[in-house]
Design an enzyme around this catalytic site. Structure first.
Site, PDB file in Angstrom:
ATOM      1  CB  CYS A   2      -5.028  19.676 -14.871  1.00 34.93           C
ATOM      2  SG  CYS A   2      -5.995  18.996 -13.622  1.00 34.93           S
ATOM      3  CD  GLU A 105      -0.505  20.978 -11.492  1.00 36.87           C
ATOM      4  OE1 GLU A 105       0.493  20.244 -12.275  1.00 36.87           O
ATOM      5  OE2 GLU A 105      -1.459  21.226 -12.246  1.00 36.87           O
TER       6      GLU A 105
END
Length: 224
Positions: A2, A105
């Site tokens: 992340c 993402e």
């Protein structure tokens, strides 16, 4: 991993969602990047009620000789967090919630140089909390830094086509256990670190404007 997320909710919404007495005024942030300050919630043994605190994203272990190590420790894997020297102490004693309302993402496409960014958020558009760890570090010159990292796990069915990891989102019912510094056993904590239910999330492609960390506007989260 992340590597970018957003937190655009007001202080009032955050205070209500996480049952905190006082949250300072917050500026909407659409593209939070490593080494920047992030809003967190923690609970210390000295003060058992929840506290809002700004921490630097990228954990600096207390034993580190240089703060630069934090840039490499923005994430901790749930599978190894209890054993890794950089994280094991914080996992036992200094857990926190990292406040967010979405994360990014990137998906790689064959034959293309640039990856396509995608934005994930909850269907109800409410704020949520990543599982985090925090640490206090003091330099030789006496300066101090409080920092944090975000835990990651296996992807759920929504994330898997785009990336092979996803951040751990702690469910509200589990906040008390995760923040309780008296709970130190891994077997009590690991069950909280699972992929979030995909049916409660949505994902859509966004502009590559988010690729540049200095771009921090609502354009980052707009669907394309």
């Amino acid at each position: 991993m992340c590597g970018r997320f957003s937190q655009t909710q007001s202080a009032e919404v955050i205070a209500q969602a996480f049952q905190i007495a006082e949250v300072p005024p917050l500026t909407p942030r659409y593209n939070i990047a490593p080494t920047q300050s992030v809003g967190t919630i923690l609970q210390t043994p000295e003060q058992q009620q929840r506290q809002f605190r700004m921490l630097r994203w990228g954990l600096i272990p207390s034993w580190a000789k240089d703060a630069k190590i934090g840039a490499r420790l923005i994430n901790a894997r749930t599978e190894t967090v209890a054993e890794k020297p950089a994280f094991r102490s914080a996992f036992k004693r200094r857990r926190c919630l990292v406040i967010a309302d979405g994360f990014y993402e990137w998906q790689k496409h064959e034959g293309k140089k640039q990856k396509q960014p995608f934005y994930f958020r909850l269907k109800d558009e409410q704020p949520f909390a990543f599982a985090g760890l925090w640490e206090h570090w003091q330099d030789a010159d006496g300066s101090e830094v409080e920092s944090c990292t975000i835990l990651t796990t296996e992807p759920n069915n929504l994330t898997r086509p785009i990336h092979n990891r996803m951040p751990v989102i702690i469910e509200p019912k589990d906040y008390p256990l995760w923040l309780d510094s008296e709970v130190k056993k891994s077997e009590l904590l690991q069950p909280l670190l699972h992929p979030y239910p995909p049916e409660e999330m949505i994902v859509y492609p966004v502009s590559k404007v988010v690729n540049k960390a200095s771009n921090d506007s609502a354009e980052c989260v707009e669907r394309i």
